[in-house]
Motif scaffolding. Structure first.
Motif, PDB file in Angstrom:
ATOM      1  N   ILE A   1      15.451   5.861  -5.474  1.00 57.51           N
ATOM      2  CA  ILE A   1      15.124   6.816  -6.268  1.00 57.51           C
ATOM      3  C   ILE A   1      13.538   6.400  -6.789  1.00 57.51           C
ATOM      4  O   ILE A   1      13.428   5.156  -7.163  1.00 57.51           O
ATOM      5  N   ASN A   2      12.622   7.291  -7.241  1.00 54.76           N
ATOM      6  CA  ASN A   2      11.118   6.897  -7.970  1.00 54.76           C
ATOM      7  C   ASN A   2      11.251   7.523  -9.413  1.00 54.76           C
ATOM      8  O   ASN A   2      11.670   8.549  -9.775  1.00 54.76           O
ATOM      9  N   ILE A   3      11.399   6.319 -10.301  1.00 56.92           N
ATOM     10  CA  ILE A   3      11.493   6.768 -11.509  1.00 56.92           C
ATOM     11  C   ILE A   3      10.051   6.715 -12.480  1.00 56.92           C
ATOM     12  O   ILE A   3       9.379   5.775 -12.326  1.00 56.92           O
ATOM     13  N   LYS A   4       9.883   7.873 -13.027  1.00 56.33           N
ATOM     14  CA  LYS A   4       8.631   7.899 -13.841  1.00 56.33           C
ATOM     15  C   LYS A   4       9.183   8.519 -15.167  1.00 56.33           C
ATOM     16  O   LYS A   4       9.845   9.212 -15.504  1.00 56.33           O
ATOM     17  N   LEU A   5       8.407   7.931 -16.203  1.00 61.07           N
ATOM     18  CA  LEU A   5       8.573   8.434 -17.529  1.00 61.07           C
ATOM     19  C   LEU A   5       8.364   9.777 -17.880  1.00 61.07           C
ATOM     20  O   LEU A   5       8.819  10.561 -18.580  1.00 61.07           O
TER      21      LEU A   5
ATOM     22  N   ALA B   1      13.573   9.480  -3.330  1.00 60.30           N
ATOM     23  CA  ALA B   1      13.403  10.779  -4.081  1.00 60.30           C
ATOM     24  C   ALA B   1      12.346  10.698  -5.209  1.00 60.30           C
ATOM     25  O   ALA B   1      12.611   9.718  -6.105  1.00 60.30           O
ATOM     26  N   ASP B   2      11.454  11.665  -5.315  1.00 60.97           N
ATOM     27  CA  ASP B   2      10.491  11.503  -6.391  1.00 60.97           C
ATOM     28  C   ASP B   2      10.715  12.810  -7.295  1.00 60.97           C
ATOM     29  O   ASP B   2      11.261  13.021  -8.093  1.00 60.97           O
ATOM     30  N   GLU B   3      10.183  13.793  -6.422  1.00 60.48           N
ATOM     31  CA  GLU B   3      10.238  15.327  -7.173  1.00 60.48           C
ATOM     32  C   GLU B   3      11.678  15.510  -7.357  1.00 60.48           C
ATOM     33  O   GLU B   3      12.042  16.655  -8.148  1.00 60.48           O
ATOM     34  N   SER B   4      12.623  15.204  -6.448  1.00 62.74           N
ATOM     35  CA  SER B   4      13.944  15.434  -6.217  1.00 62.74           C
ATOM     36  C   SER B   4      14.921  14.689  -7.487  1.00 62.74           C
ATOM     37  O   SER B   4      16.117  15.057  -7.757  1.00 62.74           O
TER      38      SER B   4
ATOM     39  N   LEU C   1       9.795   5.891   2.986  1.00 63.90           N
ATOM     40  CA  LEU C   1       9.303   7.074   3.073  1.00 63.90           C
ATOM     41  C   LEU C   1       9.559   7.832   1.598  1.00 63.90           C
ATOM     42  O   LEU C   1      10.614   8.159   1.397  1.00 63.90           O
ATOM     43  N   GLU C   2       8.782   8.480   0.894  1.00 64.10           N
ATOM     44  CA  GLU C   2       8.916   9.163  -0.431  1.00 64.10           C
ATOM     45  C   GLU C   2       8.770  10.524  -0.137  1.00 64.10           C
ATOM     46  O   GLU C   2       7.845  11.072   0.259  1.00 64.10           O
ATOM     47  N   GLN C   3       9.927  11.211  -0.545  1.00 63.56           N
ATOM     48  CA  GLN C   3       9.901  12.730  -0.834  1.00 63.56           C
ATOM     49  C   GLN C   3       9.264  13.470   0.484  1.00 63.56           C
ATOM     50  O   GLN C   3       8.205  14.183   0.076  1.00 63.56           O
TER      51      GLN C   3
ATOM     52  N   LEU D   1       0.649  -1.162   0.070  1.00 66.55           N
ATOM     53  CA  LEU D   1      -0.143  -0.085  -0.100  1.00 66.55           C
ATOM     54  C   LEU D   1       0.923   1.004   0.016  1.00 66.55           C
ATOM     55  O   LEU D   1       1.924   1.456   0.701  1.00 66.55           O
ATOM     56  N   LYS D   2       0.595   2.229  -0.944  1.00 60.77           N
ATOM     57  CA  LYS D   2       1.220   3.558  -0.894  1.00 60.77           C
ATOM     58  C   LYS D   2       0.313   4.530  -0.152  1.00 60.77           C
ATOM     59  O   LYS D   2      -0.841   4.974  -0.685  1.00 60.77           O
ATOM     60  N   ILE D   3       0.636   5.202   1.133  1.00 63.91           N
ATOM     61  CA  ILE D   3      -0.210   6.030   1.592  1.00 63.91           C
ATOM     62  C   ILE D   3       0.213   7.404   1.525  1.00 63.91           C
ATOM     63  O   ILE D   3       1.449   8.052   1.541  1.00 63.91           O
TER      64      ILE D   3
ATOM     65  N   VAL E   1       5.060   5.268   2.460  1.00 62.70           N
ATOM     66  CA  VAL E   1       4.429   6.786   2.875  1.00 62.70           C
ATOM     67  C   VAL E   1       4.996   7.588   1.776  1.00 62.70           C
ATOM     68  O   VAL E   1       6.226   7.598   1.569  1.00 62.70           O
ATOM     69  N   ASP E   2       4.029   8.453   1.227  1.00 64.66           N
ATOM     70  CA  ASP E   2       4.431   9.456   0.393  1.00 64.66           C
ATOM     71  C   ASP E   2       4.150  10.767   0.733  1.00 64.66           C
ATOM     72  O   ASP E   2       2.609  10.938   0.970  1.00 64.66           O
ATOM     73  N   ALA E   3       4.711  11.750   1.205  1.00 63.27           N
ATOM     74  CA  ALA E   3       4.461  13.066   1.696  1.00 63.27           C
ATOM     75  C   ALA E   3       4.444  14.001   0.744  1.00 63.27           C
ATOM     76  O   ALA E   3       4.090  15.026   0.938  1.00 63.27           O
ATOM     77  N   ASN E   4       4.748  13.758  -0.461  1.00 63.97           N
ATOM     78  CA  ASN E   4       4.749  14.768  -1.504  1.00 63.97           C
ATOM     79  C   ASN E   4       5.138  15.976  -1.162  1.00 63.97           C
ATOM     80  O   ASN E   4       4.451  17.131  -1.694  1.00 63.97           O
ATOM     81  N   GLU E   5       6.389  16.048  -0.636  1.00 61.04           N
ATOM     82  CA  GLU E   5       7.237  17.585  -0.286  1.00 61.04           C
ATOM     83  C   GLU E   5       6.385  18.221   0.655  1.00 61.04           C
ATOM     84  O   GLU E   5       6.686  19.391   1.011  1.00 61.04           O
TER      85      GLU E   5
HETATM   86 MG   LIG Z   1       5.480  10.730  -5.048  1.00 57.71          MG
END
Ligand SMILES: [Mg+2]
Length: 322
Positions: free
Chosen positions: A244-248, A224-227, A201-203, A148-150, A175-179
């Motif tokens: 790191i979170n890779i997104k196309l 790191a997502d946004e970073s 824990l993401e970003q 689960l991604k919270i 957990v993703d705090a989105n900055e």
């Molecule tokens: Mg994210």
């Protein structure tokens, strides 16, 4: 001569989706179709305001290179022509899809990777009141979802996480705090998450605050997502992030994403594969990276009310390929 079509689509969400950043009931995507010698291929991207993108700006970026694209632009030339971001991703994805269809392969086969089987994906729990989030987590667990991604913001961290952990004691939690967090108090919050057996824990911090991640020993890995956008991001992430979170949509397509995955691995980073809220087209384009990722979070189409055909399926926390 290649025929190129460029257009925008709007897709409604199953239920409104909230993160620390915004609340939405539909998404807009930009689509590029390439047709040549009877083969039609498609690429999709989701423009993201956080990175200064709108549907109009992404369409304009692609429109500016349409003449070159219609002649004979290659993937390699594309990397030099458009910057990383959604516009390049739409075109790069269409080019990979075209290359795969031209030799009757999947994009994964063309990239030379074997996809994990089963292909486990995280499912997202949207930001809401603690009891609602705990109920959503439990409903997912009961449907067979174990990863689960919270989504969190800066409020009710302990209340939300304790309620969720009580509801799903066995689940793997990201957990993703989105900055949305501040450097002050970060170490204490990380320890709270570690004590609740959170996996990642993401970003937590705004990208410009990343230096604060150097100030304490992480009790759980931080991602790191946004970073993290491309290979050029990696140097600044060392000593601050473990994943790191890779997104196309950030790398500007699979071409750079594969290079980023290899460069990150060589530097000791682990990898999550993510996506924006998107249709199955965008998930299919990202699939080759699943072979390189420790964690996969490709539930974008699961949040849509309707999807493209053929669609990827979701069953018991697994992605089912069409
Ligand atoms: Mg994210």
């Amino acid at each position: 001569m290649r025929t190129v079509r460029l257009f925008q689509e709007t897709w409604p969400l199953r239920t409104p989706f909230a993160t620390a950043r915004n609340r939405r009931s539909e998404i807009e995507v930009v689509v590029v179709e390439l047709e040549e010698k009877g083969i039609r291929a498609v690429g999709e991207a989701t423009p993201y305001l956080r990175y200064g993108e709108s549907t109009a700006s992404v369409m304009a970026q692609i429109a500016a290179v349409l003449p070159q694209l219609e002649r004979s632009m290659t993937k390699e030339q594309l990397q030099q022509t458009l910057p990383p971001g959604a516009a390049r991703n739409a075109v790069d994805s269409a080019m990979w899809d075209f290359a795969a269809r031209s030799c009757a392969m999947t994009v994964g086969e063309l990239a030379g990777v074997n996809l994990p089987d089963p292909l486990v994906t995280a499912h997202t729990v949207a930001l809401a009141q603690p009891t609602e989030m705990a109920a959503a987590a439990l409903a997912l667990w009961k449907s067979g979802v174990s990863l689960l991604k919270i989504n969190l913001d800066d409020r009710l961290i302990s209340e939300r996480m304790v309620a969720i952990r009580d509801a799903v004691p066995q689940a793997t939690l990201i957990v993703d705090a989105n900055e949305s967090w501040r450097p002050e108090g970060l170490a204490t919050r990380c320890q709270l998450l570690a004590d609740l057996n959170v996996t990642l824990l993401e970003q937590p911090l705004a990208a410009q605050d990343d230096a604060a991640l150097e100030n304490f020993i992480h009790p759980l890995p931080v991602c790191a997502d946004e970073s993290c956008h491309t290979r050029s991001s990696l140097k600044a992430l060392q000593g601050r992030y473990e994943y790191i979170n890779i997104k196309l949509d950030k790398t500007g397509g699979l071409t750079e994403a594969l290079a980023l995955a290899d460069a990150a691995k060589a530097l000791g980073f682990k990898m999550m594969l993510g996506c924006m809220v998107c249709t199955s087209r965008a998930v299919s384009a990202a699939l080759p990276l699943a072979a390189k990722a420790q964690l996969v979070s490709l539930d974008g189409p699961w949040r849509l009310a309707v999807d493209v055909e053929p669609a990827v399926g979701f069953s018991s926390g697994r992605l089912l390929l069409p």
